[in-house]
Design an enzyme around this catalytic site. Structure first.
Site, PDB file in Angstrom:
ATOM      1  N   ARG A   1       1.056  -1.222   0.062  1.00  0.00           N
ATOM      2  CA  ARG A   1       0.094  -0.074  -0.161  1.00  0.00           C
ATOM      3  C   ARG A   1       0.900   1.304   0.077  1.00  0.00           C
ATOM      4  O   ARG A   1       0.787   2.219  -0.701  1.00  0.00           O
ATOM      5  CB  ARG A   1      -0.919   0.013   1.258  1.00  0.00           C
ATOM      6  CG  ARG A   1      -2.047  -0.934   1.274  1.00  0.00           C
ATOM      7  CD  ARG A   1      -3.000  -0.737   2.103  1.00  0.00           C
ATOM      8  NE  ARG A   1      -2.596  -1.459   3.575  1.00  0.00           N
ATOM      9  CZ  ARG A   1      -3.207  -2.420   3.895  1.00  0.00           C
ATOM     10  NH1 ARG A   1      -3.757  -3.180   3.053  1.00  0.00           N
ATOM     11  NH2 ARG A   1      -2.764  -3.079   5.130  1.00  0.00           N
TER      12      ARG A   1
ATOM     13  N   ASP B   1     -16.277  -2.940  -4.984  1.00  0.00           N
ATOM     14  CA  ASP B   1     -16.367  -4.242  -4.289  1.00  0.00           C
ATOM     15  C   ASP B   1     -17.753  -4.622  -4.121  1.00  0.00           C
ATOM     16  O   ASP B   1     -18.913  -3.777  -4.064  1.00  0.00           O
ATOM     17  CB  ASP B   1     -15.864  -4.130  -2.691  1.00  0.00           C
ATOM     18  CG  ASP B   1     -15.288  -5.359  -2.108  1.00  0.00           C
ATOM     19  OD1 ASP B   1     -14.123  -5.786  -2.145  1.00  0.00           O
ATOM     20  OD2 ASP B   1     -16.329  -6.207  -1.642  1.00  0.00           O
TER      21      ASP B   1
ATOM     22  N   ALA C   1     -16.769  -6.838  -9.510  1.00  0.00           N
ATOM     23  CA  ALA C   1     -15.731  -6.211 -10.228  1.00  0.00           C
ATOM     24  C   ALA C   1     -15.723  -6.626 -11.730  1.00  0.00           C
ATOM     25  O   ALA C   1     -15.279  -5.983 -12.719  1.00  0.00           O
ATOM     26  CB  ALA C   1     -14.356  -6.781  -9.477  1.00  0.00           C
TER      27      ALA C   1
ATOM     28  N   ASP D   1      -7.314  -6.569  -6.112  1.00  0.00           N
ATOM     29  CA  ASP D   1      -6.553  -7.495  -4.989  1.00  0.00           C
ATOM     30  C   ASP D   1      -7.978  -8.479  -4.685  1.00  0.00           C
ATOM     31  O   ASP D   1      -8.663  -8.031  -3.567  1.00  0.00           O
ATOM     32  CB  ASP D   1      -6.386  -6.534  -3.831  1.00  0.00           C
ATOM     33  CG  ASP D   1      -5.856  -7.478  -2.844  1.00  0.00           C
ATOM     34  OD1 ASP D   1      -5.587  -8.673  -2.754  1.00  0.00           O
ATOM     35  OD2 ASP D   1      -5.646  -6.717  -1.372  1.00  0.00           O
TER      36      ASP D   1
ATOM     37  N   CYS E   1      -3.969 -14.371  -3.488  1.00  0.00           N
ATOM     38  CA  CYS E   1      -3.937 -14.618  -2.254  1.00  0.00           C
ATOM     39  C   CYS E   1      -4.041 -16.389  -2.094  1.00  0.00           C
ATOM     40  O   CYS E   1      -4.122 -16.638  -1.004  1.00  0.00           O
ATOM     41  CB  CYS E   1      -4.675 -13.944  -1.239  1.00  0.00           C
ATOM     42  SG  CYS E   1      -6.215 -14.118  -1.530  1.00  0.00           S
TER      43      CYS E   1
END
Length: 562
Positions: free
Chosen positions: A379, A419, A446, A466, A506
Site C-alpha cells: 500500500r 467491491d 468487479a 486484490d 492470495c
C-alpha cells in the site's frame, strides 16, 4: 478415451496393464513388485476417494536395491496440474540403502520406458555371485514390507498402524523413550505431519499432548503437539535431539515478538502488524495480529487452544496490549474438536494507524483477523508510485486499503473503489470519513463493473486488483486460474498505454510463476504487452520458514501495460 485420461502401471514378469479413467478422475489400483507384497501407485483409492479428482499419468522412478539385487519400482504418478504424488514401500533400514542405479522413465508407455523397465528386470535376474539367479530367486527371497495394515476413520480422517510396522528391537527400545512419544514412518522436516507419516504413538499421547518425536530408527527427532483424531495429527514445534518443554513455547513467542518490535521496528510506522505467523514463526496452528491495544487470534489446533490462556498473558505483557479477540473457524472446530471461545468482554471495533492513514477494524464483520496487514508495504509503495492528477481504480477494494493509501498520501485526480461486499464497502466509507478524503465507492461485482466501463470507453492511469481467494483446493485450480485471467484481462483493458497494473493473488495453491504466466496471457489476449517492474508479496512480519514454503501465499505483480 484420450491418452492423458489413462493410467498405465507396469509390474515385473507380467504384461503391461492399464486402468481407464472412471467418472470424476482415475482410480489408482494396487499392483505387485516382483509378484510379492502389494505396492500402491499412490494412496489406496478406496481409502482416499479424493484422488478421483485428478488425472494421473506417469511412473517416474525405478530403483535396483544392491543389497538384495531385487528390482523395485516406486510409483510416482504425475497429475495433470503438475503435482507429483506417490508412495515409497517401507523396507528395513531404507534410509541406509545405497542406490547405485536409478532409472528414470518419464513416459513408461513409450518404447524407451519399456526398455528401461526391461533392463531393470534383467539386472534383477542376474544377481551377484553366490546368489540364485532368475525370478524364482525373487519369489523365494521376496521384498518384505514392514508396514502393518492401515485402518482409516473416514469421519475423523485419522489413520493408525498396527505394531507390526515396527521391528521387535525398536519396540523394546521404546521403553526408554521420553513419554508421551510419537514415532514416524518417514523422515520429514515439514511442520505439519499427516496420518500416513505416523507409525505409532504411546498410550499416554492424548489429544493436545506435547510429545517427543522419534524417527523409525528410534532416534530423537524433535517435539510437537499431537492429536490422533485430527486431520493434521502432529504439528512439529522443535527439531533436534534436545528436549523441548512447555516453557519453550514462550521462548518461541518471544522470538516472534522480538522480530517485529526490535528487528523490523514496526511500532515506528504502525500499531497494526502480525505478531505470530503460524508455521512461519515455528508456532503451527496459531495466528496473532496486533491492532492497537487488541490482539486478534486465530486458532487451528486443539493443542494451541489448550495453552492459549498462558500464551496470551505472556503476549499482553510483551506487547502492552490489554484485550483480545479469539476466532476458531467452523472447519477447525469440527476437525480438531475445539470448543467455541467464550468472550469475557466484547471487542467490536478499534482504530489503527498505518503510515499516517487511519483505519477502523471491525472484528464482528471483518474477514480473517479483521484487517489485512500483509499488504502494508504494498500500500505504501503504491502511494509513492501514483503521480498527481492521475486516475486510480481499486477493484475488489474490501475496506479501502489501497484506495485510502493513495487518496491520503498522493494527490490523485480521482480514486474509485469497487467491491461486491456491501458490509466491507460501508466500512470503507467510514474509513474515508475518518481520513477526510473523497473516494468514489461503487457497490458492484468487479467483473461486471470492468466490462461496463470498457463499453463506456473509460480509462485509468492506475488499476489495482486484490480479489479474494479464487483457489482453495486443487479441484478449483483450473476454474480459479480462468477467473484470474478474465479479471486481469478486463483490468488491463481499462488502462491507458503505459498505465500501472498492480495485481494480487492470495491463493496459496497458485505458484508465483503460474500467476505471472496467467497475467501475461491475459494481457496478450488484448494484443498488448506487459512490462514487469517487480514481484512482491506479504510484508516481513509474515515470514516463511524454509521447510514450510507453502505459507508464501500472497503474490503481487507490478507492471505497465503498453
Amino acid at each position: 478415451m484420450s491418452r492423458r485420461c489413462r493410467v498405465r502401471l507396469i509390474r515385473f514378469g507380467s504384461r503391461r496393464k492399464s486402468w481407464k479413467r472412471r467418472r470424476g478422475g482415475c482410480v489408482l489400483c494396487c499392483t505387485e513388485v516382483g509378484g510379492h507384497a502389494p505396492f500402491h501407485g499412490g494412496p489406496d483409492a478406496r481409502q482416499r476417494p479424493d484422488l478421483g479428482r485428478f488425472c494421473w499419468r506417469r511412473i517416474v522412478w525405478g530403483i535396483i536395491l544392491p543389497q538384495t539385487n531385487d528390482a523395485v519400482v516406486e510409483f510416482y504418478i504425475e497429475a495433470r496440474d503438475g503435482s507429483v504424488r506417490g508412495s515409497l514401500p517401507s523396507f528395513p533400514n531404507w534410509a541406509d540403502l545405497e542406490v547405485p542405479q536409478v532409472y528414470s522413465s518419464m513416459d513408461p508407455i513409450g518404447r524407451s520406458g519399456q526398455n528401461q523397465i526391461r533392463s531393470m528386470s534383467q539386472h534383477a535376474s542376474h544377481p551377484a555371485s553366490g546368489a540364485e539367479p532368475g525370478p524364482a530367486a525373487e519369489r523365494r527371497k521376496g521384498l518384505r514390507r514392514t508396514a502393518g495394515p492401515k485402518t482409516s476413520d473416514a469421519k475423523s480422517g485419522s489413520v493408525s498402524t498396527t505394531s507390526a510396522s515396527i521391528t521387535h528391537d525398536q519396540a523394546a527400545s521404546s521403553d526408554s523413550w521420553r513419554r508421551p512419544w510419537v514415532q514416524l514412518k518417514y523422515l520429514s522436516f515439514s511442520t505439519q505431519l499427516y496420518p500416513a507419516m505416523i507409525a505409532r504413538a504411546s498410550s499416554d499421547a492424548q489429544p493436545g499432548s506435547l510429545v517427543t518425536v522419534y524417527d523409525k530408527q528410534g532416534r530423537r527427532f524433535g517435539a510437537g503437539l499431537y492429536h490422533p483424531r485430527a486431520r493434521v495429527p502432529l504439528r512439529i514445534f522443535h527439531h533436534g535431539p534436545t528436549a523441548f518443554h512447555e516453557e519453550d513455547f514462550l521462548r518461541l513467542l518471544d522470538r516472534a515478538v522480538d522480530l517485529r518490535m526490535n528487528s523490523l521496528r514496526l511500532p515506528e510506522v504502525t500499531d497494526a502488524f502480525r505478531v505470530v505467523h503460524s508455521d512461519g514463526d515455528g508456532l503451527s496452528g496459531l495466528v496473532v495480529d496486533k491492532f492497537a491495544d487488541v490482539l486478534s487470534v486465530e486458532v487451528h489446533s486443539l493443542g494451541v487452544w489448550q495453552r492459549l490462556p498462558q500464551w496470551l498473558k505472556h503476549l499482553h505483557s510483551r506487547l502492552g496490549t490489554c484485550r483480545h479477540v479469539i476466532q476458531v473457524g467452523d472447519l477447525a472446530a469440527r476437525l480438531e474438536g475445539i470448543p467455541q471461545p467464550e468472550a469475557a468482554e466484547t471487542v467490536s471495533r478499534v482504530k489503527i494507524r498505518e503510515h499516517g492513514v487511519v483505519f477502523e477494524v471491525n472484528f464482528a464483520t471483518g474477514h480473517k483477523t479483521g484487517f489485512f496487514c500483509d499488504q502494508r508495504e504494498n500500500r505504501i509503495r503504491l502511494s509513492r508510485l501514483v503521480q498527481p492528477r492521475q486516475r486510480v481504480l481499486d477493484l475488489c477494494c474490501y475496506t479501502g486499503g489501497f484506495a485510502l493509501a493513495v487518496a491520503v498520501r498522493s494527490q490523485p485526480a480521482e480514486v474509485t473503489g469497487v467491491d461486491l461486499d456491501e458490509t466491507a464497502l460501508a466500512q470503507a466509507r467510514r474509513n474515508a470519513n475518518l481520513n477526510r478524503v473523497h473516494i468514489r465507492w461503487v457497490h458492484c461485482d468487479a467483473f461486471s463493473y470492468a466490462r461496463q466501463m470498457q463499453r463506456n470507453g473509460q480509462r485509468w492511469d492506475v488499476v489495482v486488483i486484490d480479489p479474494p481467494k479464487f483457489v482453495s483446493d486443487r479441484q478449483e485450480l483450473a476454474a480459479g486460474l480462468r477467473r484470474y485471467e478474465d479479471l486481469n484481462h478486463l483490468a488491463a483493458g481499462l488502462l491507458h498505454p503505459g498505465g500501472l497494473l498492480v495485481t494480487c493473488s492470495c491463493s496459496g495453491m497458485v505458484s508465483e510463476e503460474v500467476f505471472e504466466k496467467t497475467v501475461i496471457r491475459a494481457v496478450h489476449r488484448l494484443n498488448r504487452k506487459l512490462q514487469i517492474l517487480d514481484r512482491t508479496g506479504a510484508g516481513p512480519d509474515h515470514p516463511v520458514m524454509s521447510h514450510c514454503p507453502e505459507s508464501r501465499y500472497l503474490k503481487v505483480l507490478w507492471g505497465r501495460v503498453w
